[in-house]
Scaffold this active site. Structure first.
Site, mmCIF file in Angstrom:
data_model
loop_
_atom_site.group_PDB
_atom_site.id
_atom_site.type_symbol
_atom_site.label_atom_id
_atom_site.label_comp_id
_atom_site.label_asym_id
_atom_site.label_seq_id
_atom_site.Cartn_x
_atom_site.Cartn_y
_atom_site.Cartn_z
ATOM 1 N N ARG A 238 0.855 -1.183 0.000
ATOM 2 C CA ARG A 238 0.000 0.000 0.000
ATOM 3 C C ARG A 238 0.893 1.237 0.000
ATOM 4 N NH1 ARG A 238 -3.557 -2.782 -1.549
ATOM 5 N NH2 ARG A 238 -5.625 -3.096 -0.647
ATOM 6 N N GLU A 267 -3.167 7.803 -4.535
ATOM 7 C CA GLU A 267 -3.430 7.104 -5.796
ATOM 8 C C GLU A 267 -4.635 7.730 -6.450
ATOM 9 O OE1 GLU A 267 -3.661 2.851 -5.464
ATOM 10 O OE2 GLU A 267 -1.691 2.741 -4.529
ATOM 11 N N HIS A 286 -0.950 0.328 -9.719
ATOM 12 C CA HIS A 286 -1.617 -0.626 -8.815
ATOM 13 C C HIS A 286 -2.233 -1.801 -9.604
ATOM 14 C CE1 HIS A 286 -3.584 -0.870 -4.561
ATOM 15 N NE2 HIS A 286 -3.348 -2.076 -5.062
HETATM 16 C C1 DGY Z 1 -5.551 -6.037 -2.971
HETATM 17 O O1 DGY Z 1 -6.244 -7.023 -3.278
HETATM 18 O O2 DGY Z 1 -5.523 -5.593 -1.829
HETATM 19 C C2 DGY Z 1 -4.712 -5.436 -4.054
HETATM 20 O O3 DGY Z 1 -4.119 -4.268 -3.690
HETATM 21 C C3 DGY Z 1 -5.483 -5.304 -5.345
HETATM 22 O O4 DGY Z 1 -5.641 -6.581 -5.841
#
Ligand code: DGY
Length: 334
Positions: A238, A267, A286
């Site tokens: 993240r 983002e 992402h």
């Molecule tokens: C998640 O699943 O948390 C990812 O960041 C996106 O697939």
């Protein structure tokens, strides 16, 4: 069975929508961008379930607006967009999509590591721009991956798979986590160290922790300052785990050799962010879980979690099991 109502905040693969349609009337937000907050606050009013994305903030206000809301099913493994204690208090089940995206995400993290270490994107740009004049003895020198030291921050499902991939490159493995896993240590030959030591010793640092109050800006100026000048940071977890401002300075000033990011804070990253002007950054929007098969599995799993709650069953991927202690799942009475 009475038909329920489910709102889906973006078009997910049909395989998932079909599963929900068996028990519910489904309304899908078809916009290219996430639904505005006012739309979510409006739509949630009469639905029994919502399939949300990591871009949708599901907080107390949204939950209060959803008077019939029984389940929030997140189309992601991470659920930092959802206020879990608030959901639990209200008897709302939260589900996610663990497991199905582990390998695909680890593949991408390793691809980012390789692309950054060997400057693949930069070299691609150079070639397309017609700058390839001849074979250059000191051109595009990068960092070796084989036999280098990989430090994993977080040894959960994705961190473990990253470690397994690294063993194929004869890498030395270090990890830091709030939990030690002696079984993995034996199996992978991975050494547990505290975070400062991991940062000092690693040639590559890859982040695989969830975003929580404790991991927010876990990697800041001080931590980047501990890394080797030749080291590379990879973040597929993240964005807010890394202080972007500090990372920008470290890359610009050559304090570390490079970074590979699939996630940023915020983002999307603004197109005029100075970090985008740096050649030692490899960046993606992402997409680590974005394979056809995995996104389909995520849709199926999110749908199954949602439907299970509506049917009054306990879903296998329940994020907040304490909801069962607070009261019966609202769906059971539904
Ligand atoms: C998640 O699943 O948390 C990812 O960041 C996106 O697939």
């Amino acid at each position: 069975m009475a038909k329920f109502k489910v709102y889906v905040t973006r078009r997910i693969p049909e395989a998932g929508l079909d599963i929900v349609r068996e028990v519910a009337d489904v309304k899908v937000w078809d916009g290219e961008l996430p639904p505005p907050r006012e739309v979510i606050l409006q739509e949630i009013r009469d639905v029994d379930g919502i399939i949300s994305l990591l871009t949708d903030k599901m907080d107390a206000e949204v939950m209060d607006a959803g008077k019939n809301l029984k389940v929030i099913s997140n189309y992601a493994v991470g659920f930092d967009n959802i206020d879990i204690p608030e959901a639990t208090k209200r008897g709302i089940a939260v589900t996610n999509t663990p497991g199905v995206l582990t390998d695909t995400t680890a593949d991408f993290a390793f691809a980012l590591l390789m692309a950054t270490a060997r400057r693949i994107v930069e070299a691609d740009r150079h070639t397309r721009e017609g700058k390839w004049k001849t074979w250059v003895p000191t051109g595009f020198l990068g960092q070796d991956i084989h036999h280098a030291t990989l430090g994993l921050v977080g040894l959960g499902r994705i961190g473990y798979e990253m470690a397994r991939r690294a063993t194929g490159f004869s890498m030395k493995l270090l990890y830091y986590d709030i939990y030690r896993n002696e079984k993995f240590e034996k199996e992978l030959g991975i050494e547990y160290v505290e975070l400062p030591e991991l940062l000092r010793r690693s040639d590559f640092v890859s982040l695989h922790v969830p975003l929580t109050d404790k991991t927010y800006h876990l990697i800041g100026r001080q931590e980047l300052g501990l890394m080797k000048k030749t080291a590379i940071l990879i973040n597929t977890a993240r964005g807010p785990i890394v202080d972007m401002e500090a990372l920008y300075e470290a890359l610009r000033d050559g304090k570390i050799a490079g970074a590979g990011l699939d996630v940023t804070e915020p983002e999307p990253i603004p197109a005029n962010h100075p970090i985008l002007g740096l050649d030692n950054l490899t960046i993606a929007p992402h997409i680590a879980s974005a394979s056809v098969a995995t996104r389909t599995k995520m849709a199926t799993m999110a749908a199954e979690g949602c439907v299970a709650v509506l049917k009054g069953e306990v879903p296998s991927n329940l994020v907040n099991p304490d909801v069962l202690k607070v009261k019966e799942l609202k769906g059971m009475a539904g």
